[in-house]
Design an enzyme around this catalytic site. Structure first.
Site, PDB file in Angstrom:
ATOM      1  CE  LYS A 100      -3.496  -2.835   0.340  1.00 43.47           C
ATOM      2  NZ  LYS A 100      -2.961  -4.147  -0.012  1.00 43.47           N
TER       3      LYS A 100
HETATM    4  C1  LIG Z   1      -9.235  -5.044  -1.473  1.00 43.61           C
HETATM    5  C2  LIG Z   1      -8.553  -5.577  -0.255  1.00 43.61           C
HETATM    6  N1  LIG Z   1      -9.271  -5.848   0.840  1.00 43.61           N
HETATM    7  C3  LIG Z   1      -8.698  -6.307   1.963  1.00 43.61           C
HETATM    8  C4  LIG Z   1      -7.344  -6.542   2.038  1.00 43.61           C
HETATM    9  C5  LIG Z   1      -6.756  -7.071   3.297  1.00 43.61           C
HETATM   10  O1  LIG Z   1      -5.830  -6.168   3.866  1.00 43.61           O
HETATM   11  P1  LIG Z   1      -4.810  -6.671   4.976  1.00 43.61           P
HETATM   12  O2  LIG Z   1      -3.729  -7.411   4.274  1.00 43.61           O
HETATM   13  O3  LIG Z   1      -4.302  -5.391   5.603  1.00 43.61           O
HETATM   14  O4  LIG Z   1      -5.570  -7.494   5.930  1.00 43.61           O
HETATM   15  C6  LIG Z   1      -6.545  -6.282   0.920  1.00 43.61           C
HETATM   16  C7  LIG Z   1      -5.109  -6.540   0.968  1.00 43.61           C
HETATM   17  O5  LIG Z   1      -4.387  -6.457   0.041  1.00 43.61           O
HETATM   18  C8  LIG Z   1      -7.158  -5.783  -0.261  1.00 43.61           C
HETATM   19  O6  LIG Z   1      -6.456  -5.523  -1.368  1.00 43.61           O
END
Ligand SMILES: Cc1ncc(COP(=O)(O)O)c(C=O)c1O
Length: 389
Positions: free
Chosen positions: A181
């Site tokens: 990110k």
């Molecule tokens: C669209 C989306 N939702 C949720 C997530 C989950 O994020 P995290 O890895 O911080 O749990 C991601 C992670 O890449 C994502 O791209």
């Protein structure tokens, strides 16, 4: 040349700040998490910000706070990271997949109302790759039907619509600080909301259901007394080492986004001649954060009849690029095609044709702060010289 899909950017400030919790000994959720939360609120304009251990746990807390449980349905796009659907399953509720717009890769609002049933409780639009979902349209539909909106803004730090930041108009927005990110805390997430009651319950739920944080207890009178626990919660806290990292990272967010947008517009311009590659499409009034630069491989107009052949050609191109040291990735996956969801709900790929095509034909190009023009030119040259039938 070796060109990764992405890499995080850290400077002296990050190195210095993550030492501080080690020096004071306060390494769990504490003053630096609070500092990061406050800076994220100031940047996005959200009234309340609650840091979590990931975006997945932020989304989970969002659904729990809104009382989603067995018998409820939650509407979401199929083309998203599996976590968006997994948190619905974790609550014993049913994910109802809706197709996407193949230009923006985000939920197609014209298909939402057909998916609403008496069991629908929440809509989860996903602002994919740094481009806001059509949030005004989604929120309008939700309000008309008395539904809540939890935005999956994992990729959406720096995503704006007409000066409004993602996450600030819905009931809840959930962000990620995973290393892919714009800014990262290693793992990490953030719930944002403008509703005080939701904020209070998310804050408590992230910390076992405690009525008071450890920091507040240690700073207050009679710190030897444990707080009250009025609900069943989780340990979804962010550590102060991560909070310190986030606090340093967010100071460079505006600059990071400028770098990413500059690289993206260079791709836009220098790839515009390639009629087989669709570069990101940005609706009027939207500002893209470019968490990823995701293209659509489309030497012919994608359709169910040609998607398999096009997928084979895209994979061949990705192989050739990998052999030249250039990393590419599919944008993300279509969750309705993944084993668990395929088996449980018996949905066929073609039931959500755009999500299926995006799954098979999307291609993210390398993009990271510090990417040199020479590196980007190398990628562009390989794409320009690629033989695509
Ligand atoms: C669209 C989306 N939702 C949720 C997530 C989950 O994020 P995290 O890895 O911080 O749990 C991601 C992670 O890449 C994502 O791209």
């Amino acid at each position: 040349m070796k060109i990764p899909i992405t890499k995080p950017y850290f400077g002296e400030e990050e190195r210095a700040l993550i030492q501080r919790p080690l020096e004071t000994g306060w390494v769990v959720q504490g003053p630096y998490v609070k500092e990061f939360e406050d800076k994220f609120a100031a940047y996005t304009g959200a009234s309340y910000t609650i840091a979590t251990s990931s975006c997945t746990t932020a989304l989970h807390l969002g659904l729990v706070a809104l009382g989603v449980g067995p018998g409820d349905e939650v509407i979401l796009p199929s083309f998203t990271w599996v976590a968006t659907a997994n948190v619905v399953e974790m609550q014993g509720a049913k994910p109802v997949f809706v197709d996407i717009d193949l230009d923006t890769f985000n939920i197609d609002p014209s298909q939402i109302e057909a998916a609403i049933t008496p069991h629908t409780k929440v809509i989860v639009p996903v602002s994919l790759f740094g481009l806001s979902a059509p949030l005004p349209e989604v929120i309008k539909i939700a309000r008309k039907h008395g539904l809540k909106v939890v935005e999956d803004d994992a990729c959406a730090t720096g995503a704006w619509i007409n000066g409004v930041h993602a996450g600030t108009q819905a009931d809840i927005g959930c962000f990620s600080f995973h290393p892919r990110k714009a800014i990262t805390t290693g793992e990490g997430g953030m719930v944002v909301t403008c509703d005080e009651k939701i904020a209070d319950s998310v804050r408590s739920l992230r910390d076992h259901g405690a009525s008071m944080s450890d920091l507040a207890r240690h700073q207050g009178p009679r710190s030897y007394l444990l707080p009250e626990f009025n609900m069943v919660g989780y340990n979804y806290r962010m550590t102060d080492i991560q909070g310190a990292l986030g606090s340093a990272q967010i100071e460079r967010l505006v600059w990071v986004l400028e770098q990413r947008r500059r690289l993206a517009s260079r791709y836009d311009e220098l790839l515009s001649e390639l009629d087989w590659l669709q570069t990101p499409v940005i609706p009027e009034g939207y500002q893209h954060g470019y968490q990823s630069y995701v293209t659509l491989f489309s030497p012919q107009t994608p359709a169910l009849e040609n998607v398999e052949a096009l997928n084979a050609a895209r994979n061949q191109l990705m192989d050739n690029l990998a052999n030249a040291g250039i990393a590419t990735r599919p944008g993300t996956h279509a969750v309705h095609m993944l084993g668990f969801y395929r088996h449980k709900y018996g949905i066929k790929p073609e039931d959500l044709p755009h999500a299926y095509m995006a799954d098979q034909l999307s291609m993210a190009l390398p993009l990271y702060v510090g990417m040199t023009e020479a590196e980007q030119d190398y990628v562009i040259q390989h794409l320009t010289e690629a033989e695509v039938a």
